[in-house]
Enzyme design. Structure first.
Site, PDB file in Angstrom:
ATOM      1  CE  LYS A 258      -2.951   7.161   3.331  1.00  6.33           C
ATOM      2  NZ  LYS A 258      -1.577   7.282   2.891  1.00  6.33           N
TER       3      LYS A 258
ATOM      4  CD  GLN B 197       2.176   7.259   4.035  1.00  2.00           C
ATOM      5  OE1 GLN B 197       1.082   6.695   3.951  1.00  2.00           O
ATOM      6  NE2 GLN B 197       2.336   8.527   3.702  1.00  2.00           N
TER       7      GLN B 197
ATOM      8  CG  ASP C 288      -0.899   5.718  -3.233  1.00  2.00           C
ATOM      9  OD1 ASP C 288      -1.859   6.389  -2.834  1.00  2.00           O
ATOM     10  OD2 ASP C 288       0.078   5.421  -2.532  1.00  2.00           O
TER      11      ASP C 288
END
Ligand code: NDP
Length: 295
Positions: free
Chosen positions: A53, A97, A120
């Site tokens: 990412k 994460q 997200d």
């Protein structure tokens, strides 16, 4: 005739090129889109995701940072870090994460991220916007990527029966929320199936668009698919393969060989949805940065 491939690599490259253009334009206006990923613990797979990412951000001209914390980090310390990132004007997107170590509540962490930086799309505020069809929020990256794939592949969705196998909060449910809306690339009649679904076959066999997000290698076989259906495989599964250089290979939730003989279009694994997830994360971050100029 074998199914036409929906090429996630090419579509993701297109999205990323668009992101790079928008980033260049925002930089001219004095804003460099920034994404900060937080990784708690040393899970190797999560480490690889976070590194990719960060790299993808840099390639697009964005600021990509990652913060790595030890597995022993307390919930309080992580929540305080999120507060700091929420207040940092150079950070437009925050990603924590998952999974997190067991002393930390994932729900509390998700709720602490400012909804305007929740790229997200997991914050209940954004989930609510997604379900109510408010395009102002952020949709989770994987299902949003699937929707872009359908669009780019020219798949007509209006009036179609879309059957989704899997009801997770990160793929199945938001996928259904996207396809059920009235509007472009949606207007489907949606069915969500899961492990308690009675007669899965009866559902999958009438799907015009079948989306598999199960986590079971090659579970969707040819007999489960209606001839001519569009099949999207979200699954990423590692299966042992002594003949492969690494001793394993990656397969989807769809039995590609069988299903590609029945479907009209199919997304492969690898080279399908997986590529879209990071591309959509970048797209969400650029949009978050643009919104700071508009508000
Ligand atoms: P989850 O494990 O959270 O959800 C799996 C879903 O599949 C559950 O709803 C489960 O039902 C359902 N399911 C399991 N077995 C069956 C069965 N036999 N029949 C019908 N339904 C079944 O997984 P995720 O949604 O997180 O991920 C799904 C897959 O997608 C995984 O392979 C994952 O690696 C991959 N993935 C890929 C991404 C990408 O970027 N391409 C991103 C995220 C995930 P129940 O709820 O009843 O248990």
């Amino acid at each position: 005739m074998p199914a036409e491939i929906i090429d996630g690599v090419a579509i993701a490259a297109k999205v990323r090129a668009r992101v790079a253009e928008e980033t260049a334009e925002l930089r001219k206006r004095g804003v460099t889109p920034g994404l900060t990923a937080v990784l708690v613990g040393d899970d190797p797979a999560s480490g690889v995701y976070v590194a990719s990412k960060e790299r993808a951000c840099k390639e697009a001209g964005m600021n990509g940072k990652s913060i790595r914390l030890p597995a022993s980090t307390s919930e309080e310390a992580l929540l305080l870090l999120i507060d700091t990132l929420n207040n940092d004007p150079t950070v437009h997107g925050i990603l924590v994460q998952m999974p997190l170590p067991k002393q930390i509540s994932e729900q509390k962490v998700i709720r602490r991220i400012a909804p305007t930086k929740d790229v997200d799309g997991f914050h209940p505020f954004n989930v609510g916007k997604l379900f109510t069809g408010d395009a102002d929020g952020f949709a989770p990256c994987t299902p949003a990527g699937v929707q872009v794939m359908l669009e780019e592949a020219g798949v007509e969705t209006a009036g179609k029966d879309a059957v989704i196998i899997g009801r997770s909060n990160i793929v199945g449910k938001p996928m259904a929320a996207l396809l059920i809306q009235s509007g472009k690339n949606a207007n489907c009649t949606v069915t969500i199936c899961h492990s308690r679904t009675k007669d899965l076959l009866a559902h999958t066999r009438r799907a015009d668009i079948l989306i598999a997000a199960i986590g079971k290698p090659e579970m969707v076989t040819g007999d489960m698919v209606k001839p001519g259906a569009v099949v999207i495989d979200v699954g990423i599964n590692r299966v042992d393969d002594p003949a492969a250089p690494k001793g394993y290979r990656i397969v989807g939730d769809v039995h590609f060989e069988q299903v590609s003989k029945v479907a009209s279009r199919i997304s492969p694994v690898p080279g399908g949805v997986g590529r879209m997830t990071i591309a959509m994360l970048l797209a969400n971050t650029v949009r978050a940065a643009r919104l700071t100029l508009e508000h």
